[in-house]
Write an enzyme that holds these catalytic residues in place. Structure first.
Site, short mmCIF file in Angstrom:
data_model
loop_
_atom_site.label_atom_id
_atom_site.label_comp_id
_atom_site.label_asym_id
_atom_site.label_seq_id
_atom_site.Cartn_x
_atom_site.Cartn_y
_atom_site.Cartn_z
N LYS A 22 64.56 -57.33 -38.38
CA LYS A 22 64.92 -56.69 -39.69
C LYS A 22 63.95 -57.43 -40.82
O LYS A 22 63.53 -57.03 -41.74
CB LYS A 22 66.45 -56.98 -39.87
N ASN A 23 64.08 -58.65 -40.83
CA ASN A 23 63.48 -59.58 -42.03
C ASN A 23 61.96 -59.55 -42.13
O ASN A 23 61.36 -59.73 -43.12
CB ASN A 23 64.07 -61.07 -41.98
N ASP A 310 71.12 -67.86 -40.35
CA ASP A 310 71.63 -66.49 -40.06
C ASP A 310 72.27 -66.49 -38.77
O ASP A 310 72.72 -65.56 -38.31
CB ASP A 310 70.39 -65.66 -40.03
C1 EPZ Z 1 66.11 -64.54 -46.35
O1 EPZ Z 1 66.89 -64.66 -47.52
C2 EPZ Z 1 66.88 -63.92 -45.41
N1 EPZ Z 1 66.81 -62.40 -46.01
C3 EPZ Z 1 68.15 -64.32 -45.15
O2 EPZ Z 1 68.80 -63.46 -43.99
C4 EPZ Z 1 68.15 -65.63 -44.84
O3 EPZ Z 1 69.60 -66.12 -44.68
C5 EPZ Z 1 67.26 -66.50 -45.54
O4 EPZ Z 1 65.94 -66.00 -45.90
C6 EPZ Z 1 67.11 -68.05 -45.01
O5 EPZ Z 1 66.45 -68.01 -43.76
C7 EPZ Z 1 65.59 -61.72 -46.00
O6 EPZ Z 1 64.79 -61.94 -45.33
C8 EPZ Z 1 65.75 -60.08 -46.22
P1 EPZ Z 1 65.61 -67.72 -49.46
P2 EPZ Z 1 66.18 -65.13 -48.81
O7 EPZ Z 1 64.88 -67.46 -50.39
O8 EPZ Z 1 64.68 -65.00 -48.94
C9 EPZ Z 1 67.07 -70.71 -52.63
C10 EPZ Z 1 70.18 -61.95 -43.09
O9 EPZ Z 1 71.21 -62.28 -42.66
N2 EPZ Z 1 66.40 -70.10 -53.44
O10 EPZ Z 1 65.05 -68.57 -48.38
O11 EPZ Z 1 67.07 -64.59 -50.12
C11 EPZ Z 1 68.49 -69.89 -52.29
O12 EPZ Z 1 69.30 -69.65 -53.19
C12 EPZ Z 1 69.80 -62.48 -44.28
O13 EPZ Z 1 69.28 -61.35 -42.51
C13 EPZ Z 1 66.24 -70.37 -54.87
O14 EPZ Z 1 66.82 -71.45 -55.34
O15 EPZ Z 1 66.68 -66.63 -48.81
C14 EPZ Z 1 68.88 -70.60 -50.92
O16 EPZ Z 1 69.69 -71.53 -51.27
C15 EPZ Z 1 71.16 -63.34 -45.11
N3 EPZ Z 1 65.31 -69.92 -55.87
C16 EPZ Z 1 67.73 -71.06 -50.48
O17 EPZ Z 1 66.70 -70.96 -51.55
C17 EPZ Z 1 64.58 -68.83 -55.32
O18 EPZ Z 1 63.82 -68.16 -56.21
C18 EPZ Z 1 66.86 -70.17 -49.47
O19 EPZ Z 1 66.88 -68.78 -49.65
C19 EPZ Z 1 64.69 -68.43 -53.87
C20 EPZ Z 1 65.66 -69.15 -53.08
#
Ligand code: EPZ
Length: 427
Positions: A22-23, A310
């Site tokens: 999916k991702n 996840d």
């Molecule tokens: C991706 O989300 C996935 N979604 C999530 O999967 C997954 O949990 C996550 O990566 C971590 O592996 C998709 O790929 C569509 P991040 P994403 O940016 O990209 C902080 C699922 O179940 N952050 O890696 O949104 C954020 O708050 C979903 O399939 C910032 O602070 O996650 C978090 O604490 C749920 N500023 C951490 O980084 C930013 O600009 C990781 O977030 C971006 C993120």
């Protein structure tokens, strides 16, 4: 509204084939906006998030045809719009990839703040940091908070160095998308290394991009003038695979999980072995054999190659029935234990303090629960498979966002699980 009805206590045995990731799919499909030609993308999972992102691309002017259930043909030659449809964008987190792809393609983007599962604040400051470093003008934070819309525009993106303050999957992919057609070289440091990031880089390179280092701490992108069409097949979904691996351990079953990349599953396999399950790896499949008892383990979620966040809800459900006390720390998201309240309705003994859950294993009893989010919903199914009696799971639209025919795949393994219409009066 539909719901899942699960009657627990069945050992799951047999084979299950994992769908495309999916991702990876929800990033590769918008990445096709950068391609001046026709992309054929294979092994696309038949899930709701894919349907939504395809619908958004079509509203932007892309032509998308399904050559078969899992293969799509994407032609973005006539895309000239840059405003993504607000209502659809709000339905999923990955819609933020439209920012990087549209900036790279038409040098403008007007995209609502993404929706997606609620794990507390989900900022995109690192995405915007990367776009600004590449020379885009981006609407400032106060405006974003008020309007919920991100505007970005540029006369032309220029390669630069970007150091991500946070290891972020989304920001890593989004800056890579924007840099692909930028003038000059972009070096992104402190990047995330998830398999789906490597998959997006491999897709772009198959279309003529020049991206090196995906899967390591530093990604180098040499901007190219244009991308040509081509064919690409998406990797298997490591989280769907992990979900079925946990189900084998949870039910004392014996499941061969097919169409997986064992290397992507290493942290999940290792943790399952700690619980006492047997895990056997083959070239493109993994066999998991449960013993009927579950040893307690401690888990800390981390960016890849650490234990994936996840897979956290699925493991907490497994550990809710372990012979002892486990501690699970969620280090990626500030608030990813909403589903625990639902597990406790089934009799689980779990205490959550900030980012740490302490789970005292006990028996679970079926009752009515709801899916609080995508992976929390998967955790409810795992709990239902283990519980005495019948578990009814509502709000399963969350599950449908990321799992293809989940109940059918579980039924084929011997589970007593059915999707029924929820006759409750929606209040
Ligand atoms: C991706 O989300 C996935 N979604 C999530 O999967 C997954 O949990 C996550 O990566 C971590 O592996 C998709 O790929 C569509 P991040 P994403 O940016 O990209 C902080 C699922 O179940 N952050 O890696 O949104 C954020 O708050 C979903 O399939 C910032 O602070 O996650 C978090 O604490 C749920 N500023 C951490 O980084 C930013 O600009 C990781 O977030 C971006 C993120």
């Amino acid at each position: 509204m539909e719901k899942l009805v699960v009657r627990g206590g069945k050992r799951l045995c047999g084979e299950v084939t994992i769908s495309g990731a999916k991702n990876a799919a929800v990033a590769i499909i918008p990445a096709a906006l950068l391609v001046d030609g026709i992309c054929i993308v294979e092994n696309v999972p038949a899930i709701k998030d894919v349907a939504v992102i395809c619908s958004i691309l079509e509203e932007l002017g892309a032509k998308i045809d399904f050559l078969d259930k899992y293969t799509i043909k994407i032609d973005c030659s006539n895309v000239n719009k840059y405003t993504a449809p607000y209502e659809k964008v709000r339905k999923m987190r990955a819609s933020y990839y439209l920012l990087g792809a549209l900036l790279g393609r038409v040098k403008k983007a007007d995209v609502a703040l993404p929706g997606g599962c609620n794990f507390g604040s989900r900022p995109i400051d690192q995405h915007l940091k990367g776009f600004k470093a590449l020379g885009a003008k981006v609407s400032d934070d106060p405006e974003i908070e008020k309007s919920g819309i991100v505007y970005a525009a540029t006369d032309g993106l220029v390669g630069t160095n970007v150091y991500l303050d946070v290891v972020s999957v989304g920001a890593t992919i989004n800056v890579m998308l924007a840099a692909t057609l930028a003038r000059g070289t972009t070096i992104i440091e402190n990047v995330a290394k998830e398999p789906h990031i490597v998959d997006v880089a491999n897709f772009l390179n198959a279309m003529g991009a020049n991206i090196k280092g995906a899967g390591t701490d530093v990604i180098r992108i040499h901007g190219v003038d244009k991308l040509h069409g081509g064919t690409y097949s998406i990797i298997p979904d490591q989280i769907e695979a992990g979900t079925f691996m946990v189900a084998a351990a949870a039910t004392g079953g014996d499941i061969l999980v097919k169409n997986v990349i064992p290397k992507h599953m290493e942290s999940v396999s290792a943790k399952l072995e700690e619980t006492g399950a047997t895990v056997k790896e083959f070239d493109d499949s993994i066999r998991v054999i449960g013993t009927g008892t579950i040893k307690p383990v401690n888990i800390k979620t981390l960016p890849y190659p650490g234990f994936p966040t996840d897979m956290q809800p699925q493991f907490v459900s497994l550990l809710a029935a372990a012979d002892g006390t486990s501690i699970v720390t969620e280090s990626v998201w500030e608030s990813r234990f909403q589903y625990v309240d639902e597990l406790m309705r089934m009799g689980a003994d779990i205490t959550v303090c900030n980012r740490t859950a302490t789970i005292k294993g006990t028996g679970l009893c079926g009752t009515q629960v709801r899916a609080t989010d995508l992976r929390g919903g998967a955790g409810m199914v795992i709990a239902g498979l283990m519980a005495d009696g019948e578990t009814t799971i509502t709000d399963i639209q969350y599950i449908d966002r990321g799992y293809e025919n989940m109940e059918e795949k579980f039924r084929n393994l011997g589970a007593d699980i059915n999707r029924v219409n929820d006759t409750r009066i929606d209040n």
